[in-house]
Design a protein around this motif. Structure first.
Motif, PDB file in Angstrom:
ATOM      1  N   VAL A   1       0.844  -1.201   0.000  1.00  0.00           N
ATOM      2  CA  VAL A   1       0.000   0.000   0.000  1.00  0.00           C
ATOM      3  C   VAL A   1       0.880   1.253   0.000  1.00  0.00           C
ATOM      4  O   VAL A   1       1.754   1.395   0.870  1.00  0.00           O
ATOM      5  CB  VAL A   1      -0.926  -0.001   1.233  1.00  0.00           C
ATOM      6  CG1 VAL A   1      -1.827   1.230   1.224  1.00  0.00           C
ATOM      7  CG2 VAL A   1      -1.759  -1.279   1.279  1.00  0.00           C
ATOM      8  N   PRO A   2       0.671   2.158  -0.951  1.00  0.00           N
ATOM      9  CA  PRO A   2       1.473   3.390  -0.962  1.00  0.00           C
ATOM     10  C   PRO A   2       1.234   4.208   0.306  1.00  0.00           C
ATOM     11  O   PRO A   2       0.079   4.496   0.642  1.00  0.00           O
ATOM     12  CB  PRO A   2       0.964   4.145  -2.201  1.00  0.00           C
ATOM     13  CG  PRO A   2       0.302   3.101  -3.047  1.00  0.00           C
ATOM     14  CD  PRO A   2      -0.267   2.107  -2.085  1.00  0.00           C
ATOM     15  N   PRO A   3       2.281   4.562   1.020  1.00  0.00           N
ATOM     16  CA  PRO A   3       2.098   5.329   2.259  1.00  0.00           C
ATOM     17  C   PRO A   3       1.776   6.799   1.988  1.00  0.00           C
ATOM     18  O   PRO A   3       2.129   7.337   0.941  1.00  0.00           O
ATOM     19  CB  PRO A   3       3.455   5.186   2.946  1.00  0.00           C
ATOM     20  CG  PRO A   3       4.423   5.017   1.816  1.00  0.00           C
ATOM     21  CD  PRO A   3       3.690   4.233   0.765  1.00  0.00           C
TER      22      PRO A   3
ATOM     23  N   THR B   1      11.958   5.375   2.031  1.00  0.00           N
ATOM     24  CA  THR B   1      11.807   5.304   0.580  1.00  0.00           C
ATOM     25  C   THR B   1      12.616   4.140   0.015  1.00  0.00           C
ATOM     26  O   THR B   1      13.608   3.703   0.599  1.00  0.00           O
ATOM     27  CB  THR B   1      12.280   6.606  -0.084  1.00  0.00           C
ATOM     28  OG1 THR B   1      13.643   6.846   0.278  1.00  0.00           O
ATOM     29  CG2 THR B   1      11.434   7.782   0.377  1.00  0.00           C
ATOM     30  N   ILE B   2      12.163   3.653  -1.139  1.00  0.00           N
ATOM     31  CA  ILE B   2      12.833   2.585  -1.864  1.00  0.00           C
ATOM     32  C   ILE B   2      13.562   3.225  -3.043  1.00  0.00           C
ATOM     33  O   ILE B   2      12.982   4.044  -3.755  1.00  0.00           O
ATOM     34  CB  ILE B   2      11.816   1.551  -2.373  1.00  0.00           C
ATOM     35  CG1 ILE B   2      11.083   0.899  -1.208  1.00  0.00           C
ATOM     36  CG2 ILE B   2      12.486   0.501  -3.250  1.00  0.00           C
ATOM     37  CD1 ILE B   2       9.936   0.015  -1.646  1.00  0.00           C
TER      38      ILE B   2
ATOM     39  N   GLY C   1      12.106  -3.779 -11.883  1.00  0.00           N
ATOM     40  CA  GLY C   1      12.852  -3.754 -10.626  1.00  0.00           C
ATOM     41  C   GLY C   1      12.033  -3.259  -9.452  1.00  0.00           C
ATOM     42  O   GLY C   1      12.178  -3.757  -8.334  1.00  0.00           O
ATOM     43  N   LEU C   2      11.164  -2.256  -9.687  1.00  0.00           N
ATOM     44  CA  LEU C   2      10.361  -1.730  -8.596  1.00  0.00           C
ATOM     45  C   LEU C   2       9.379  -2.779  -8.086  1.00  0.00           C
ATOM     46  O   LEU C   2       9.175  -2.922  -6.871  1.00  0.00           O
ATOM     47  CB  LEU C   2       9.612  -0.468  -9.043  1.00  0.00           C
ATOM     48  CG  LEU C   2       8.702   0.176  -7.996  1.00  0.00           C
ATOM     49  CD1 LEU C   2       9.478   0.532  -6.729  1.00  0.00           C
ATOM     50  CD2 LEU C   2       8.012   1.419  -8.568  1.00  0.00           C
ATOM     51  N   LEU C   3       8.754  -3.525  -8.998  1.00  0.00           N
ATOM     52  CA  LEU C   3       7.854  -4.604  -8.591  1.00  0.00           C
ATOM     53  C   LEU C   3       8.583  -5.584  -7.682  1.00  0.00           C
ATOM     54  O   LEU C   3       8.057  -5.992  -6.633  1.00  0.00           O
ATOM     55  CB  LEU C   3       7.309  -5.329  -9.820  1.00  0.00           C
ATOM     56  CG  LEU C   3       6.458  -6.575  -9.542  1.00  0.00           C
ATOM     57  CD1 LEU C   3       5.140  -6.195  -8.904  1.00  0.00           C
ATOM     58  CD2 LEU C   3       6.212  -7.368 -10.833  1.00  0.00           C
ATOM     59  N   GLN C   4       9.800  -5.966  -8.052  1.00  0.00           N
ATOM     60  CA  GLN C   4      10.563  -6.918  -7.247  1.00  0.00           C
ATOM     61  C   GLN C   4      10.937  -6.320  -5.891  1.00  0.00           C
ATOM     62  O   GLN C   4      10.867  -7.014  -4.860  1.00  0.00           O
ATOM     63  CB  GLN C   4      11.813  -7.356  -7.993  1.00  0.00           C
ATOM     64  CG  GLN C   4      12.572  -8.478  -7.293  1.00  0.00           C
ATOM     65  CD  GLN C   4      13.636  -9.093  -8.179  1.00  0.00           C
ATOM     66  OE1 GLN C   4      14.161  -8.438  -9.072  1.00  0.00           O
ATOM     67  NE2 GLN C   4      13.944 -10.356  -7.953  1.00  0.00           N
ATOM     68  N   SER C   5      11.288  -5.046  -5.871  1.00  0.00           N
ATOM     69  CA  SER C   5      11.644  -4.404  -4.605  1.00  0.00           C
ATOM     70  C   SER C   5      10.459  -4.346  -3.651  1.00  0.00           C
ATOM     71  O   SER C   5      10.604  -4.531  -2.442  1.00  0.00           O
ATOM     72  CB  SER C   5      12.169  -2.986  -4.857  1.00  0.00           C
ATOM     73  OG  SER C   5      13.372  -3.000  -5.596  1.00  0.00           O
ATOM     74  N   LEU C   6       9.262  -4.104  -4.201  1.00  0.00           N
ATOM     75  CA  LEU C   6       8.066  -3.965  -3.370  1.00  0.00           C
ATOM     76  C   LEU C   6       7.497  -5.300  -2.920  1.00  0.00           C
ATOM     77  O   LEU C   6       6.936  -5.407  -1.826  1.00  0.00           O
ATOM     78  CB  LEU C   6       6.981  -3.203  -4.143  1.00  0.00           C
ATOM     79  CG  LEU C   6       7.233  -1.725  -4.421  1.00  0.00           C
ATOM     80  CD1 LEU C   6       6.204  -1.191  -5.411  1.00  0.00           C
ATOM     81  CD2 LEU C   6       7.170  -0.922  -3.126  1.00  0.00           C
TER      82      LEU C   6
END
Length: 337
Positions: free
Chosen positions: A236-238, A246-247, A306-311
């Motif tokens: 969920v986006p904070p 932050t990522i 990459g963002l999908l994998q990080s999240l």
């Protein structure tokens, strides 16, 4: 168990998503207009398969019908809304652009209002790789500019991203947009290349290959896409006020609980290799009709996931040839070929 409202539940991706949610124990309310853009019986067959689950209920209505959508949402009391319903198809947008504004802009506005009224924990909305237009930067990353859409389809999806950001800012609704990249697999749409190629080759008819085959796509198998969507429910986006860590590379807005995430295979494949995979799965060569590039088309799409994998820890990984073979097996079984 969550209560999830899925728009576009009789669609290709919506059907697979609903089945995955139901299989893990969620309660799912489907909302779909069953429009005749393509074979309605295929959409009905998808809904019929979902109705085997006790925790699935379907409503047939258009997104543009705000009163009906509001009543369905009030009755469902969803914790999460996943908005997939849209007028799809890049080439059809050249013939009937108004239908894209009605469904993708007005319809998305109504979903945003429904989410606000329901005070959902998370709203997830489908966008498209088409918003990147003819961008030269490859692979596409979520933070790069997307201000030059090539078709009305892409423009309406970009509009829905912008509207969603304003709703997230104004009403503090956590919203995740996900951009799809050339999704394929069993129960796919008849207007998509894999379905067309398979049907034509089996019938001994020619297939149209645009830009003389000099095209590349980031083919994403539907199960990988669905796994990404499901995993993003909990990402969920904070709120900017939360001072959450932050990522690196995150697309999170500094002004709203809103982010956009690519869901792609992170590997570009040449169109002719895709054709050869279909030929191999069928065991028959295609009659190839090489054509010029179509208006609004782009030569390459390629995601950075990459963002999908990080999240989420998820990353699409199905090999294109295996995914194509699975589709061909489904097609033969479903149509008795």
């Amino acid at each position: 168990m969550r209560k999830v409202l899925v728009t576009g539940s009789a669609g290709f991706i919506g059907y697979h998503l609903c089945e995955a949610l139901l299989a893990r124990g969620d309660q799912v309310t489907g909302y779909d207009a069953l429009t005749d853009y393509y074979d309605v019986s295929l959409k009905q067959a998808r809904h019929e398969r979902l109705e085997r689950y006790d925790d699935f209920v379907a409503h047939v209505a258009r997104l543009e019908d705000m009163d009906r959508l509001a009543k369905v949402t009030e009755r469902a009391q969803p914790d999460v809304i996943i908005h997939l319903a849209a007028q799809a198809g890049v080439r059809f947008s050249l013939e009937n652009p108004r239908s894209y504004v009605d469904s993708n802009v007005t319809g998305s506005f109504n979903v945003l209002e429904a989410a606000r009224s329901a005070n959902v924990d998370h709203l997830l909305m489908a966008s498209t790789s088409s918003v990147y237009g003819a961008a030269r930067q490859m692979p596409f990353i979520e933070t790069q500019m997307t201000d030059h859409p090539m078709t009305i389809y892409a423009a309406t999806k970009k509009a829905s991203e912008a509207m969603a950001h304003s709703w997230a800012h104004l009403y503090d609704i956590p919203i995740t947009m996900f951009r799809f990249f050339t999704v394929y697999g069993p129960w796919g749409r008849p207007d998509m290349a894999l379905f067309k190629f398979t049907k034509a080759i089996l019938e001994g008819k020619p297939i149209d290959i645009y830009n003389h085959g000099e095209m590349y796509r980031d083919f994403t198998y539907v199960d990988d896409l669905v796994a990404g969507i499901v995993s993003l429910i909990d990402a969920v986006p904070p709120s900017p006020r939360s001072n959450a860590p932050t990522i690196p590379g995150d697309s999170l807005s500094p002004d709203a609980p809103w982010r956009v995430v690519n869901i792609g295979n992170s590997h570009k494949e040449k169109l002719l290799d895709f054709v050869e995979a279909v030929e191999a799965a069928i065991g028959k060569p295609a009659i190839r009709n090489y054509m010029d590039m179509q208006p609004g088309d782009v030569p390459v799409t390629w995601a950075d996931a990459g963002l999908l994998q990080s999240l989420t820890g998820k990353r699409p990984e199905t090999d294109m040839r295996e995914g194509v073979a699975r589709f061909v097996r489904w097609y033969r079984d479903y149509y008795g070929v």
